[in-house]
Design a protein around this motif. Structure first.
Motif, PDB file in Angstrom:
ATOM      1  N   GLU A   6       0.826  -1.204   0.000  1.00 52.01           N
ATOM      2  CA  GLU A   6       0.000   0.000   0.000  1.00 52.01           C
ATOM      3  C   GLU A   6       0.863   1.258   0.000  1.00 52.01           C
ATOM      4  O   GLU A   6       1.995   1.244   0.491  1.00 52.01           O
ATOM      5  CB  GLU A   6      -0.912   0.046   1.243  1.00 52.01           C
ATOM      6  N   SER A   7       0.285   2.328  -0.497  1.00 56.76           N
ATOM      7  CA  SER A   7       0.911   3.646  -0.424  1.00 56.76           C
ATOM      8  C   SER A   7      -0.178   4.707  -0.471  1.00 56.76           C
ATOM      9  O   SER A   7      -1.321   4.398  -0.835  1.00 56.76           O
ATOM     10  CB  SER A   7       1.915   3.856  -1.565  1.00 56.76           C
ATOM     11  N   GLY A   8       0.171   5.933  -0.097  1.00 52.58           N
ATOM     12  CA  GLY A   8      -0.764   7.044  -0.224  1.00 52.58           C
ATOM     13  C   GLY A   8      -1.419   7.489   1.066  1.00 52.58           C
ATOM     14  O   GLY A   8      -2.209   8.432   1.064  1.00 52.58           O
ATOM     15  N   GLY A   9      -1.099   6.842   2.175  1.00 53.08           N
ATOM     16  CA  GLY A   9      -1.665   7.280   3.435  1.00 53.08           C
ATOM     17  C   GLY A   9      -1.073   8.609   3.877  1.00 53.08           C
ATOM     18  O   GLY A   9      -0.142   9.126   3.261  1.00 53.08           O
ATOM     19  N   GLY A  10      -1.637   9.158   4.945  1.00 55.17           N
ATOM     20  CA  GLY A  10      -1.128  10.425   5.451  1.00 55.17           C
ATOM     21  C   GLY A  10      -2.115  11.062   6.400  1.00 55.17           C
ATOM     22  O   GLY A  10      -3.036  10.404   6.901  1.00 55.17           O
ATOM     23  N   SER A  11      -1.915  12.356   6.627  1.00 55.44           N
ATOM     24  CA  SER A  11      -2.770  13.104   7.547  1.00 55.44           C
ATOM     25  C   SER A  11      -3.499  14.200   6.794  1.00 55.44           C
ATOM     26  O   SER A  11      -2.892  14.929   6.005  1.00 55.44           O
ATOM     27  CB  SER A  11      -1.911  13.732   8.657  1.00 55.44           C
ATOM     28  N   VAL A  12      -4.799  14.320   7.061  1.00 49.23           N
ATOM     29  CA  VAL A  12      -5.615  15.368   6.445  1.00 49.23           C
ATOM     30  C   VAL A  12      -6.590  15.894   7.486  1.00 49.23           C
ATOM     31  O   VAL A  12      -6.788  15.286   8.535  1.00 49.23           O
ATOM     32  CB  VAL A  12      -6.414  14.851   5.225  1.00 49.23           C
ATOM     33  N   GLN A  13      -7.210  17.010   7.158  1.00 50.99           N
ATOM     34  CA  GLN A  13      -8.249  17.558   8.019  1.00 50.99           C
ATOM     35  C   GLN A  13      -9.614  17.038   7.602  1.00 50.99           C
ATOM     36  O   GLN A  13      -9.777  16.517   6.495  1.00 50.99           O
ATOM     37  CB  GLN A  13      -8.223  19.082   7.948  1.00 50.99           C
ATOM     38  N   THR A  14     -10.566  17.167   8.487  1.00 50.16           N
ATOM     39  CA  THR A  14     -11.932  16.747   8.190  1.00 50.16           C
ATOM     40  C   THR A  14     -12.405  17.374   6.883  1.00 50.16           C
ATOM     41  O   THR A  14     -12.212  18.569   6.654  1.00 50.16           O
ATOM     42  CB  THR A  14     -12.868  17.160   9.333  1.00 50.16           C
ATOM     43  N   GLY A  15     -13.018  16.532   6.048  1.00 48.70           N
ATOM     44  CA  GLY A  15     -13.491  16.987   4.752  1.00 48.70           C
ATOM     45  C   GLY A  15     -12.497  16.835   3.629  1.00 48.70           C
ATOM     46  O   GLY A  15     -12.841  17.016   2.453  1.00 48.70           O
ATOM     47  N   GLY A  16     -11.270  16.487   3.972  1.00 47.88           N
ATOM     48  CA  GLY A  16     -10.227  16.325   2.962  1.00 47.88           C
ATOM     49  C   GLY A  16     -10.321  14.994   2.235  1.00 47.88           C
ATOM     50  O   GLY A  16     -11.204  14.175   2.493  1.00 47.88           O
ATOM     51  N   SER A  17      -9.370  14.787   1.331  1.00 47.93           N
ATOM     52  CA  SER A  17      -9.347  13.578   0.508  1.00 47.93           C
ATOM     53  C   SER A  17      -7.963  12.947   0.509  1.00 47.93           C
ATOM     54  O   SER A  17      -6.950  13.639   0.636  1.00 47.93           O
ATOM     55  CB  SER A  17      -9.735  13.912  -0.936  1.00 47.93           C
ATOM     56  N   LEU A  18      -7.946  11.651   0.340  1.00 52.15           N
ATOM     57  CA  LEU A  18      -6.713  10.891   0.150  1.00 52.15           C
ATOM     58  C   LEU A  18      -7.006   9.777  -0.842  1.00 52.15           C
ATOM     59  O   LEU A  18      -8.143   9.298  -0.929  1.00 52.15           O
ATOM     60  CB  LEU A  18      -6.215  10.273   1.458  1.00 52.15           C
ATOM     61  N   LYS A  19      -5.964   9.349  -1.554  1.00 49.91           N
ATOM     62  CA  LYS A  19      -6.104   8.208  -2.457  1.00 49.91           C
ATOM     63  C   LYS A  19      -5.043   7.181  -2.104  1.00 49.91           C
ATOM     64  O   LYS A  19      -3.851   7.454  -2.189  1.00 49.91           O
ATOM     65  CB  LYS A  19      -5.955   8.641  -3.913  1.00 49.91           C
ATOM     66  N   LEU A  20      -5.503   6.026  -1.702  1.00 50.87           N
ATOM     67  CA  LEU A  20      -4.601   4.918  -1.400  1.00 50.87           C
ATOM     68  C   LEU A  20      -4.393   4.068  -2.648  1.00 50.87           C
ATOM     69  O   LEU A  20      -5.312   3.881  -3.442  1.00 50.87           O
ATOM     70  CB  LEU A  20      -5.177   4.043  -0.290  1.00 50.87           C
ATOM     71  N   SER A  21      -3.180   3.565  -2.785  1.00 52.43           N
ATOM     72  CA  SER A  21      -2.849   2.668  -3.884  1.00 52.43           C
ATOM     73  C   SER A  21      -2.346   1.354  -3.319  1.00 52.43           C
ATOM     74  O   SER A  21      -1.725   1.324  -2.263  1.00 52.43           O
ATOM     75  CB  SER A  21      -1.767   3.277  -4.782  1.00 52.43           C
ATOM     76  N   CYS A  22      -2.607   0.290  -4.044  1.00 52.74           N
ATOM     77  CA  CYS A  22      -2.143  -1.039  -3.648  1.00 52.74           C
ATOM     78  C   CYS A  22      -1.564  -1.720  -4.879  1.00 52.74           C
ATOM     79  O   CYS A  22      -2.298  -2.109  -5.787  1.00 52.74           O
ATOM     80  CB  CYS A  22      -3.297  -1.851  -3.084  1.00 52.74           C
ATOM     81  N   ALA A  23      -0.251  -1.844  -4.904  1.00 53.60           N
ATOM     82  CA  ALA A  23       0.423  -2.506  -6.011  1.00 53.60           C
ATOM     83  C   ALA A  23       0.463  -4.001  -5.756  1.00 53.60           C
ATOM     84  O   ALA A  23       0.898  -4.439  -4.688  1.00 53.60           O
ATOM     85  CB  ALA A  23       1.829  -1.959  -6.164  1.00 53.60           C
ATOM     86  N   ALA A  24       0.012  -4.762  -6.735  1.00 53.65           N
ATOM     87  CA  ALA A  24      -0.078  -6.211  -6.588  1.00 53.65           C
ATOM     88  C   ALA A  24       0.877  -6.914  -7.538  1.00 53.65           C
ATOM     89  O   ALA A  24       1.118  -6.456  -8.653  1.00 53.65           O
ATOM     90  CB  ALA A  24      -1.508  -6.668  -6.861  1.00 53.65           C
ATOM     91  N   SER A  25       1.420  -8.032  -7.087  1.00 52.17           N
ATOM     92  CA  SER A  25       2.272  -8.854  -7.939  1.00 52.17           C
ATOM     93  C   SER A  25       2.183 -10.296  -7.489  1.00 52.17           C
ATOM     94  O   SER A  25       1.689 -10.585  -6.401  1.00 52.17           O
ATOM     95  CB  SER A  25       3.728  -8.370  -7.884  1.00 52.17           C
TER      96      SER A  25
END
Length: 126
Positions: A6-25
């Protein structure tokens, strides 16, 4: 053995957006159920969303319906979780998971998924 990162986590404020990615192999079958789960310490792992390939049927937990979107880019072997309108209660470690196609009969049940990524932390502040 399917490997997930996984990648793309982090910290945001309420109402914000994040996009997580999951690379598979390492997968060979054409039918899989790909899922996103989340967990906070002391609580059970919660199913967030899942997608079944090759039909791209999607499934969502009630708490994230209308806010989160799961998708898959077959060319990149990557599963995404777009998270919008984030709330403090969305804070957790998010895990990507893969299971056989049958896992999508109960797509939010973590017991049906056999391969897991190490997790990515998401923190939402008020």
């Amino acid at each position: 053995q399917v490997r997930l990162v996984e990648s793309g986590g982090g910290s945001v404020q309420t109402g914000g957006s994040l996009k997580l990615s999951c690379a598979a192999s390492g997968y060979t079958a054409t039918s899989y159920c790909w899922g996103w789960f989340r967990q906070i310490p002391g609580k059970e792992r919660e199913g967030v969303a899942a997608i079944y390939t090759p039909t791209n049927s999607t499934y969502y937990g009630d708490s994230v319906k209308g806010r989160f979107t799961i998708s898959r880019d077959n060319a990149k072997d990557t599963v995404y979780l777009q998270m919008n309108d984030l709330k403090p209660e969305d804070s957790a470690t998010y895990y990507c998971a893969a299971g056989g196609g049958w896992a999508c009969y109960t797509p939010l049940n973590p017991d049906e998924f056999r391969s897991w990524g190490p997790g990515s932390q998401v923190s939402v502040s008020s």
